[in-house]
Design a protein around this motif. Structure first.
Motif, PDB file in Angstrom:
ATOM      1  N   VAL A   1       4.191 -31.611 -17.504  1.00  0.00           N
ATOM      2  CA  VAL A   1       5.150 -32.062 -16.493  1.00  0.00           C
ATOM      3  C   VAL A   1       6.075 -30.926 -16.072  1.00  0.00           C
ATOM      4  CG1 VAL A   1       7.098 -33.606 -16.046  1.00  0.00           C
ATOM      5  CG2 VAL A   1       5.073 -34.468 -17.230  1.00  0.00           C
ATOM      6  N   SER A   2       6.600 -30.182 -17.041  1.00  0.00           N
ATOM      7  CA  SER A   2       7.517 -29.094 -16.706  1.00  0.00           C
ATOM      8  C   SER A   2       6.804 -27.991 -15.921  1.00  0.00           C
ATOM      9  CB  SER A   2       8.169 -28.527 -17.971  1.00  0.00           C
ATOM     10  OG  SER A   2       7.199 -28.017 -18.861  1.00  0.00           O
ATOM     11  N   ARG A   3       5.543 -27.746 -16.231  1.00  0.00           N
ATOM     12  CA  ARG A   3       4.783 -26.734 -15.482  1.00  0.00           C
ATOM     13  C   ARG A   3       4.569 -27.173 -14.038  1.00  0.00           C
ATOM     14  NH1 ARG A   3       4.124 -21.537 -14.621  1.00  0.00           N
ATOM     15  NH2 ARG A   3       1.953 -20.826 -14.476  1.00  0.00           N
ATOM     16  N   LEU A   4       4.267 -28.436 -13.819  1.00  0.00           N
ATOM     17  CA  LEU A   4       4.108 -28.930 -12.450  1.00  0.00           C
ATOM     18  C   LEU A   4       5.413 -28.837 -11.671  1.00  0.00           C
ATOM     19  CD1 LEU A   4       1.796 -32.018 -13.075  1.00  0.00           C
ATOM     20  CD2 LEU A   4       1.241 -30.021 -11.662  1.00  0.00           C
ATOM     21  N   VAL A   5       6.527 -29.170 -12.327  1.00  0.00           N
ATOM     22  CA  VAL A   5       7.831 -29.025 -11.672  1.00  0.00           C
ATOM     23  C   VAL A   5       8.059 -27.567 -11.275  1.00  0.00           C
ATOM     24  CG1 VAL A   5      10.333 -29.206 -11.998  1.00  0.00           C
ATOM     25  CG2 VAL A   5       8.823 -31.028 -12.844  1.00  0.00           C
ATOM     26  N   GLU A   6       7.716 -26.662 -12.165  1.00  0.00           N
ATOM     27  CA  GLU A   6       7.891 -25.232 -11.894  1.00  0.00           C
ATOM     28  C   GLU A   6       7.028 -24.758 -10.728  1.00  0.00           C
ATOM     29  OE1 GLU A   6       7.620 -20.971 -14.336  1.00  0.00           O
ATOM     30  OE2 GLU A   6       6.835 -22.813 -15.216  1.00  0.00           O
ATOM     31  N   LEU A   7       5.839 -25.338 -10.570  1.00  0.00           N
ATOM     32  CA  LEU A   7       4.887 -24.866  -9.563  1.00  0.00           C
ATOM     33  C   LEU A   7       4.961 -25.612  -8.233  1.00  0.00           C
ATOM     34  CD1 LEU A   7       1.650 -24.456 -11.760  1.00  0.00           C
ATOM     35  CD2 LEU A   7       3.116 -22.626 -10.872  1.00  0.00           C
ATOM     36  N   HIS A   8       5.788 -26.668  -8.145  1.00  0.00           N
ATOM     37  CA  HIS A   8       5.654 -27.552  -6.996  1.00  0.00           C
ATOM     38  C   HIS A   8       6.032 -26.895  -5.672  1.00  0.00           C
ATOM     39  CE1 HIS A   8      10.069 -28.316  -7.212  1.00  0.00           C
ATOM     40  NE2 HIS A   8       9.944 -28.731  -5.966  1.00  0.00           N
ATOM     41  N   LEU A   9       6.776 -25.792  -5.691  1.00  0.00           N
ATOM     42  CA  LEU A   9       7.137 -25.104  -4.445  1.00  0.00           C
ATOM     43  C   LEU A   9       6.218 -23.933  -4.114  1.00  0.00           C
ATOM     44  CD1 LEU A   9      11.021 -24.821  -4.165  1.00  0.00           C
ATOM     45  CD2 LEU A   9       9.472 -26.293  -2.894  1.00  0.00           C
ATOM     46  N   ARG A  10       5.228 -23.659  -4.976  1.00  0.00           N
ATOM     47  CA  ARG A  10       4.403 -22.467  -4.805  1.00  0.00           C
ATOM     48  C   ARG A  10       3.723 -22.429  -3.441  1.00  0.00           C
ATOM     49  NH1 ARG A  10       2.054 -19.088  -8.694  1.00  0.00           N
ATOM     50  NH2 ARG A  10       3.847 -19.672  -9.984  1.00  0.00           N
ATOM     51  N   PHE A  11       3.359 -23.590  -2.916  1.00  0.00           N
ATOM     52  CA  PHE A  11       2.665 -23.649  -1.631  1.00  0.00           C
ATOM     53  C   PHE A  11       3.604 -23.349  -0.465  1.00  0.00           C
ATOM     54  CE2 PHE A  11       1.488 -26.433   2.020  1.00  0.00           C
ATOM     55  CZ  PHE A  11       0.305 -25.813   2.384  1.00  0.00           C
ATOM     56  N   HIS A  12       4.902 -23.395  -0.703  1.00  0.00           N
ATOM     57  CA  HIS A  12       5.887 -23.251   0.370  1.00  0.00           C
ATOM     58  C   HIS A  12       5.660 -21.948   1.142  1.00  0.00           C
ATOM     59  CE1 HIS A  12       9.628 -24.523   2.243  1.00  0.00           C
ATOM     60  NE2 HIS A  12      10.086 -23.300   2.148  1.00  0.00           N
TER      61      HIS A  12
END
Length: 492
Positions: A356-367
């Motif tokens: 979960v914490s890794r997904l939170v960390e990566l959720h803006l990568r596509f921005h």
């Protein structure tokens, strides 16, 4: 009879008919068990969730019973019923024993009462004398129904059947007493609202609001179990909204109500709290159907938690810039740490916390991809960084689009379609999901004549960077690059 009253009466009669048919269809082993208790001069009744589910027309996997028998009497009957002694002690000190016969599992608990000391996390248990008394200690009227065996008589002293037909959730005794006895029932209330499409009766809701702080005496493990059931139900949003409205979230998941204070940097129509709930709804819509075997099969707890918590870091990172612009720089990094801390406090397992914490960390990568498409190297890094979370990251990223600007939403969707297509093309060419250097550690040690150690790790990392940047190099070129890197390193 008025039309609403007639409709309510019809629903109630349908519920009775459904339930009677379900009880009649109980396995023959259960009817036999009831006759054995009756022959011994003891009472046995199916109770709680299985009865409620039967009224709703659902088959329950659990068969929970209550009895006038003391544990030693229950054990004696179970030994004869199972034929081969297939019984187990599930908590004799609480009066609970289990047994199995021909694949039919049962759990049987002696009539009891239990309360919580104001400063204790553990129930104080005492045996009771009557079925009605046992039912009075149940959490809600819809769970305070029983079916006597072998007669199949429905026992419903608190009108749970009518409440279920009306879609109402209330306690069999005064709600203040019920929640004071076991504060976890307040979490169960919001969970049942989302799970069974019920509404909390006003006095019951008021009692939750008044006693919400008392949830803090309950162990984190028990609270977590209820939160998981809520999050994996059919409509978690309503349960979460009730947690916030009634004050439970202040003590269980305080970061959730805190998100109501933050308006996102684009001044869209939703605040961060509403946005996060919408992202949760949209992420659920992107899950594969339950039982399909597809990616992110419903209910996907990790995806749902990540969707709910993906912007958890925004309140802590909110800054006001010149011109009234609001920013949340690095909220994904801060949010990943906050999510991990909260999930640890709730006693989640390490694997769930990490994902979960890794997904939170990566959720803006596509921005920004839509404005400036990535190189193949950037796509490889995206896939490698996501690892086995890639399918969840796809869904979280898509769900994170809540703008009302349809043109912008379509543009973002097309951009992510393109990224997924590029990932698929690269995957066909070079196993992008399992990127490794062209030479492994043994080959590196052999070529450079090195023992295991830090230098081998540095060489491996260098080759991995080349692999990311250029794609597969082949063993010959990889060796040449390795030797050149080693020589430059020696000269330096």
């Amino acid at each position: 009879m008025t039309e609403p009253a007639a409709e309510a009466a019809r629903r109630l009669e349908n519920a009775r008919t459904r339930a009677a048919a379900m009880f009649e269809a109980l396995p023959a082993e259960i009817h036999d068990l009831g006759r054995r208790f009756e022959a011994a001069g003891l009472e046995l009744a199916l109770v709680g969730g299985p009865v409620r589910d039967a009224v709703l027309g659902r088959v329950s996997a659990d068969l929970d019973f209550t009895t006038s028998a003391r544990p030693e009497q229950t054990e004696e009957i179970l030994r004869g019923w199972t034929h081969d002694g297939g019984i187990w002690d599930m908590g004799r000190e609480f009066g609970t024993l289990g047994g199995i016969r021909d694949g039919v599992k049962v759990e049987i608990t002696t009539y009891r009462t239990e309360t919580y000391d104001p400063a204790s996390r553990k129930p104080q248990v005492a045996y009771g004398d009557t079925l009605e008394g046992d039912l009075s200690r149940r959490d809600f009227t819809v769970n305070a129904m029983a079916v006597r065996l072998p007669s199949l008589e429905l026992v419903d002293p608190f009108d749970g059947l009518e409440d279920l037909a009306k879609g109402v959730l209330r306690t069999p005794v005064a709600p203040e007493q019920s929640f004071d006895d076991d504060p976890l029932r307040m979490m169960r209330a919001v969970r049942f609202v989302s799970q069974l499409d019920l509404r909390i009766e006003p006095m019951t809701a008021a009692a939750v609001a008044d006693l919400a702080e008392r949830i803090t005496i309950v162990s984190a493990e028990r609270v977590k179990d209820e939160l998981v059931k809520l999050m994996t139900g059919v409509a978690p949003r309503r349960g979460l909204e009730l947690m916030v409205e009634l004050g439970l979230a202040d003590h269980v998941l305080p970061e959730l109500p805190e998100m109501r204070l933050a308006i996102d940097e684009h001044h869209r129509h939703k605040d961060v709290y509403e946005h996060s709930l919408t992202v949760l709804d949209q992420a659920m819509d992107l899950e594969s159907p339950a039982g399909s075997g597809g990616p992110c099969e419903a209910p996907d707890l990790v995806l749902r938690l990540a969707a709910l918590l993906h912007d958890i870091g925004k309140p802590a990172t909110r800054r006001y810039e010149d011109g009234g612009v609001v920013t949340f720089r690095f909220h994904e990094t801060v949010g990943a740490k906050m999510a991990a801390k909260r999930l640890r406090a709730l006693a989640f397992d390490k694997d769930t916390i990490k994902k979960v914490s890794r997904l939170v960390e990566l959720h803006l990568r596509f921005h920004g991809y839509a404005d400036s498409p990535w190189t193949d190297s950037a796509v490889r890094r995206y896939v490698t960084d996501a690892g086995d979370l890639l399918q969840r990251l796809h869904r979280l990223t898509r769900a994170d689009v809540t703008t009302r600007n349809q043109r912008k939403a379509r543009a973002l969707s097309r951009a992510y379609d393109e990224l997924e297509e590029r990932i698929d093309r690269l995957a066909e060419q070079e196993e992008i999901g399992r990127i490794r250097p062209d030479l492994d550690g043994n080959a590196i040690m052999s070529i450079l004549d090195l023992p295991p150690g830090r230098e081998v790790g540095e060489a491996y990392k260098h080759l991995l960077e080349l692999r990311m940047e250029h794609g597969p190099l082949g063993a010959e070129r990889a060796e040449a690059e390795l030797r050149a890197w080693w020589a430059a390193r020696a000269e330096g």
